[in-house]
Design a protein around this motif. Structure first.
Motif, PDB file in Angstrom:
ATOM      1  N   CYS A   1     -19.868  -4.003 -13.331  1.00 30.40           N
ATOM      2  CA  CYS A   1     -21.194  -3.410 -13.159  1.00 30.40           C
ATOM      3  C   CYS A   1     -22.071  -4.308 -12.288  1.00 30.40           C
ATOM      4  O   CYS A   1     -21.992  -5.516 -12.360  1.00 30.40           O
ATOM      5  CB  CYS A   1     -21.867  -3.199 -14.509  1.00 30.40           C
TER       6      CYS A   1
ATOM      7  N   HIS B   1     -22.314   3.029  -9.531  1.00 35.21           N
ATOM      8  CA  HIS B   1     -21.293   2.066  -9.961  1.00 35.21           C
ATOM      9  C   HIS B   1     -20.448   1.588  -8.775  1.00 35.21           C
ATOM     10  O   HIS B   1     -19.238   1.549  -8.832  1.00 35.21           O
ATOM     11  CB  HIS B   1     -20.398   2.643 -11.057  1.00 35.21           C
TER      12      HIS B   1
ATOM     13  N   LYS C   1     -36.714   5.960  -9.647  1.00 39.11           N
ATOM     14  CA  LYS C   1     -35.382   6.047  -9.085  1.00 39.11           C
ATOM     15  C   LYS C   1     -35.458   5.561  -7.641  1.00 39.11           C
ATOM     16  O   LYS C   1     -36.303   6.020  -6.868  1.00 39.11           O
ATOM     17  CB  LYS C   1     -34.882   7.482  -9.145  1.00 39.11           C
TER      18      LYS C   1
ATOM     19  N   ILE D   1     -34.970  -3.767 -15.936  1.00 38.44           N
ATOM     20  CA  ILE D   1     -33.618  -3.221 -15.925  1.00 38.44           C
ATOM     21  C   ILE D   1     -33.475  -2.378 -14.669  1.00 38.44           C
ATOM     22  O   ILE D   1     -34.272  -1.479 -14.421  1.00 38.44           O
ATOM     23  CB  ILE D   1     -33.341  -2.357 -17.168  1.00 38.44           C
TER      24      ILE D   1
ATOM     25  N   ARG E   1     -30.433  -0.184 -13.121  1.00 40.67           N
ATOM     26  CA  ARG E   1     -29.084   0.323 -13.363  1.00 40.67           C
ATOM     27  C   ARG E   1     -28.528   0.976 -12.096  1.00 40.67           C
ATOM     28  O   ARG E   1     -29.169   1.830 -11.497  1.00 40.67           O
ATOM     29  CB  ARG E   1     -29.107   1.361 -14.474  1.00 40.67           C
ATOM     30  N   ASP E   2     -27.311   0.567 -11.740  1.00 40.04           N
ATOM     31  CA  ASP E   2     -26.619   1.144 -10.583  1.00 40.04           C
ATOM     32  C   ASP E   2     -25.989   2.463 -11.030  1.00 40.04           C
ATOM     33  O   ASP E   2     -25.010   2.468 -11.776  1.00 40.04           O
ATOM     34  CB  ASP E   2     -25.561   0.170 -10.080  1.00 40.04           C
ATOM     35  N   LEU E   3     -26.533   3.573 -10.593  1.00 34.64           N
ATOM     36  CA  LEU E   3     -26.050   4.885 -11.028  1.00 34.64           C
ATOM     37  C   LEU E   3     -24.767   5.298 -10.333  1.00 34.64           C
ATOM     38  O   LEU E   3     -24.043   6.160 -10.828  1.00 34.64           O
ATOM     39  CB  LEU E   3     -27.139   5.937 -10.808  1.00 34.64           C
TER      40      LEU E   3
ATOM     41  N   ILE F   1     -30.283  -6.917 -15.436  1.00 30.11           N
ATOM     42  CA  ILE F   1     -30.984  -6.875 -16.717  1.00 30.11           C
ATOM     43  C   ILE F   1     -31.576  -8.254 -16.950  1.00 30.11           C
ATOM     44  O   ILE F   1     -30.856  -9.229 -17.116  1.00 30.11           O
ATOM     45  CB  ILE F   1     -30.042  -6.493 -17.871  1.00 30.11           C
TER      46      ILE F   1
ATOM     47  N   ASP G   1     -25.497  -4.007 -12.411  1.00 30.16           N
ATOM     48  CA  ASP G   1     -26.822  -3.784 -12.970  1.00 30.16           C
ATOM     49  C   ASP G   1     -27.561  -5.110 -13.080  1.00 30.16           C
ATOM     50  O   ASP G   1     -26.956  -6.164 -13.248  1.00 30.16           O
ATOM     51  CB  ASP G   1     -26.726  -3.169 -14.366  1.00 30.16           C
TER      52      ASP G   1
ATOM     53  N   TYR H   1     -30.312   3.663  -7.715  1.00 36.66           N
ATOM     54  CA  TYR H   1     -30.662   2.835  -8.869  1.00 36.66           C
ATOM     55  C   TYR H   1     -31.753   3.497  -9.697  1.00 36.66           C
ATOM     56  O   TYR H   1     -32.609   4.205  -9.159  1.00 36.66           O
ATOM     57  CB  TYR H   1     -31.181   1.471  -8.420  1.00 36.66           C
ATOM     58  N   GLN H   2     -31.732   3.232 -10.986  1.00 36.62           N
ATOM     59  CA  GLN H   2     -32.811   3.601 -11.901  1.00 36.62           C
ATOM     60  C   GLN H   2     -33.462   2.289 -12.356  1.00 36.62           C
ATOM     61  O   GLN H   2     -32.798   1.438 -12.936  1.00 36.62           O
ATOM     62  CB  GLN H   2     -32.260   4.360 -13.122  1.00 36.62           C
TER      63      GLN H   2
END
Length: 109
Positions: free
Chosen positions: A19, A72, A37, A66, A68-70, A23, A21, A103-104
């Motif tokens: 991942c 991946h 987004k 955070i 997050r890589d949507l 964090i 991501d 990304y989110q």
């Protein structure tokens, strides 16, 4: 039983290692300040770079970030200024060659 637990640990490690991501800090019992987004379309043979800036008008201290890589994929995100402990943050997103960004982003106080 030990083999199953070991297999689960290896699987979790592989997922965490793959991942991309970001964090930082914590979101537990913190209030969501901002959510967005971040998207950027792909261009063949080009890396895409996008900067996203957040500044809290109420000067609240950021306690968690955070991203997050949507998709991946192998894109990455880094904090270039501010962050946890500040009231602002500058995030730099960078895609792989020929890929886009998806990304989110969530910021907590």
């Amino acid at each position: 039983m030990k083999l199953v637990a070991l297999s689960a640990c290896v699987l979790i490690f592989v997922c965490v290692a793959e991942c991309k991501d970001l964090i930082v800090g914590t979101n537990l019992s913190n209030r969501l300040l901002w959510q967005q987004k971040v998207e950027y379309n792909a261009i063949p043979l080009k890396k895409r770079v996008k900067e996203e800036f957040y500044s809290d008008p109420g000067q609240q201290i950021i306690k968690g970030i955070i991203a997050r890589d949507l998709d991946h994929d192998d894109s990455s995100v880094t904090i270039t200024a501010g962050g946890v402990g500040s009231s602002f943050v500058n995030l730099r997103f960078k895609s792989e060659r020929g890929s886009g960004l998806n990304y989110q982003v969530e910021i907590y106080a």
